[in-house]
Enzyme design. Sequence first.
Site, PDB file in Angstrom:
ATOM      1  N   TYR A  29      42.144 -19.286 -54.856  1.00 43.59           N
ATOM      2  CA  TYR A  29      42.602 -18.106 -55.580  1.00 43.59           C
ATOM      3  C   TYR A  29      43.742 -17.532 -55.175  1.00 43.59           C
ATOM      4  CZ  TYR A  29      37.486 -18.636 -57.234  1.00 43.59           C
ATOM      5  OH  TYR A  29      36.531 -19.285 -57.566  1.00 43.59           O
ATOM      6  N   TYR A  61      34.535 -10.775 -55.299  1.00 47.68           N
ATOM      7  CA  TYR A  61      34.932 -11.615 -56.405  1.00 47.68           C
ATOM      8  C   TYR A  61      35.359 -10.463 -57.345  1.00 47.68           C
ATOM      9  CZ  TYR A  61      34.173 -15.979 -54.159  1.00 47.68           C
ATOM     10  OH  TYR A  61      34.148 -17.126 -53.373  1.00 47.68           O
ATOM     11  N   ASN A  96      34.961  -9.494 -60.611  1.00 45.51           N
ATOM     12  CA  ASN A  96      33.748  -8.878 -61.428  1.00 45.51           C
ATOM     13  C   ASN A  96      32.878  -7.920 -60.996  1.00 45.51           C
ATOM     14  OD1 ASN A  96      35.223 -10.750 -63.020  1.00 45.51           O
ATOM     15  ND2 ASN A  96      33.301 -11.851 -63.675  1.00 45.51           N
ATOM     16  N   ASP A 145      45.942  -7.336 -62.739  1.00 43.95           N
ATOM     17  CA  ASP A 145      46.490  -7.941 -63.803  1.00 43.95           C
ATOM     18  C   ASP A 145      46.015  -7.307 -65.118  1.00 43.95           C
ATOM     19  OD1 ASP A 145      43.983  -9.127 -62.991  1.00 43.95           O
ATOM     20  OD2 ASP A 145      44.389 -10.271 -64.822  1.00 43.95           O
ATOM     21  N   ASN A 162      37.005  -7.127 -66.078  1.00 43.92           N
ATOM     22  CA  ASN A 162      35.960  -7.163 -65.594  1.00 43.92           C
ATOM     23  C   ASN A 162      35.895  -6.404 -64.362  1.00 43.92           C
ATOM     24  OD1 ASN A 162      34.341  -8.281 -67.550  1.00 43.92           O
ATOM     25  ND2 ASN A 162      34.745 -10.316 -67.044  1.00 43.92           N
TER      26      ASN A 162
END
Length: 186
Positions: free
Chosen positions: A14, A64, A66, A91, A112
């Site tokens: 990522y 992560y 979310n 973002d 999220n």
Amino acid sequence: MKMIIGLGNPGKPYEETRHNIGFHVIDRLASEWNAPLTQSKFKGMYSVVHRPEGKVMLVKPLTYMNLSGECIGPLMDYYNVDMEDIVAIYDDLDLPAGQLRLRQKGSAGGHNGIKSLIQHLGTQQFNRMRIGISRPPAGMKVPDYVLAKFSAEEKPLMQEAVKKSADACNYWLSKPFNEVMNEYNG
């Protein structure tokens, strides 16, 4: 103490993706301030920096995207950080690539990571710095787009956006957030 939170996803796959632009701003500040994120607590990596303006914490949740609130809520409680002393950097699909938009409150707007922050902080009233990544091209799904790397054309725009975001964070250390908004929005 002020807390600067960069949202993203941990791990090598990522690193250079659109969704990790918040991590990039934290990396830039950590480099500028010679403050690598070496501490770990509540599912996040962070460093506490003693600046002339006061203490500042740089944070990357490792939950992560979310689940970002699972890190930030407990970290704020543990260090007794006030709601007005945080800024979340992330973002935004609805802004042109590289454009900044700062706000003091608002809904998650479908993001999220921000939904998780709102859920765990119990409010929509916290400072945010949104960095535009534009919308995906026709036929491309949003998850595929945000987890893709920046194109060659986008890279210089995003490098400039990361620099401006870091500059805005530095400015915020000694100015009220509404002044930072006036200076850096647009």
